[in-house]
Design a protein around this motif. Sequence first.
Motif, short mmCIF file in Angstrom:
data_model
loop_
_atom_site.label_atom_id
_atom_site.label_comp_id
_atom_site.label_asym_id
_atom_site.label_seq_id
_atom_site.Cartn_x
_atom_site.Cartn_y
_atom_site.Cartn_z
N SER A 1 0.85 -1.21 0.00
CA SER A 1 0.00 0.00 0.00
C SER A 1 0.88 1.25 0.00
O SER A 1 1.97 1.24 0.55
CB SER A 1 -0.87 0.06 1.26
N PHE A 2 0.36 2.31 -0.59
CA PHE A 2 1.00 3.63 -0.47
C PHE A 2 -0.08 4.57 0.03
O PHE A 2 -0.97 4.97 -0.71
CB PHE A 2 1.57 4.09 -1.81
N ILE A 3 0.01 4.89 1.33
CA ILE A 3 -1.06 5.63 1.99
C ILE A 3 -0.61 7.04 2.35
O ILE A 3 0.47 7.23 2.91
CB ILE A 3 -1.51 4.86 3.25
N GLY A 4 -1.43 7.99 2.03
CA GLY A 4 -1.21 9.37 2.44
C GLY A 4 -2.10 9.65 3.64
O GLY A 4 -3.29 9.36 3.60
N ILE A 5 -1.51 10.18 4.72
CA ILE A 5 -2.28 10.51 5.92
C ILE A 5 -2.48 12.02 5.93
O ILE A 5 -1.50 12.77 5.97
CB ILE A 5 -1.53 10.12 7.21
N ILE A 6 -3.73 12.44 5.89
CA ILE A 6 -4.01 13.88 5.93
C ILE A 6 -4.94 14.20 7.10
O ILE A 6 -5.58 13.30 7.66
CB ILE A 6 -4.62 14.38 4.60
#
Length: 223
Positions: A29-34
Amino acid sequence: MELQIQNLKRTYEDKVALDISDLEISSGSFIGIIGPNGAGKSTFVKLLAGIDPISRGKVLYNQKKLHKNSEVYQKMTLIFQKPYLFRTSVFDNIAYPLKIRGEKPEVIKEKVEKLLVDLGLQDLRDQPGKTLSGGESQKVALARALVFEPELLLLDEPTANIDPQSIMVMERVLRDFYENNRPTIIMVTHNIQQAKRLSKEVFFIDEGKLIERGPTAQVLEHP
Ligand code: ADP
Ligand code: ADP
């Protein structure tokens, strides 16, 4: 690396910094946390990295708990927003994880030189790590993390306070690493455009809760 989160909670005295019931993150997975300031984003990555104590719940890495599985530590890396570099040269800062691992000098040289070129750091090769600017330090920290080829890469605002051109260079290097190695990447970012450019999925965290999770385009195209 696959991650399973169960009832993860971190409190400071009676204040809840993070409270996430159940969450699975599959390998690759490539997850962006915003989310806004104080939402719990840094707490989340610090808990995953095992450098902040969990108040309740657990995180499993490939079905195992972190503290019972030092093997996991050898496969993960966290990049802080304000990286800590050694007094030694930029080259030695980047080479450090490979020396620890006992790699051969020729292999170390080849890998470090490639990252120096890719990140445009050749001219800083022999400069002491402590004398770099913030942006240069963040590039060196990225190189030091990638040279290690982690299966799990955690990044806390890796390009905060960096000029736009350097951001593009760092993003290209990060994207290439992802494409070639298929690690699991979890990246906190304040930059929505960056999340759109890099991450496949986005988690929106607010007041310690996971409010929304989904494919990047879907979550960030909301009206
Ligand atoms: P974000 O990274 O989203 O800005 P943080 O994870 O840093 O948020 O912080 C989440 C909440 O926990 C905030 O309310 C913050 O003030 C609090 N917090 C974080 N670290 C500490 C600490 N060491 N002591 C007390 N409160 C903290
Ligand atoms: P970020 O929002 O990017 O996480 P912060 O400036 O909020 O950065 O936090 C920097 C450091 O200060 C972190 O190590 C965090 O745990 C700590 N911290 C954050 N909020 C508090 C707080 N209310 N009290 C004490 N320490 C805090």
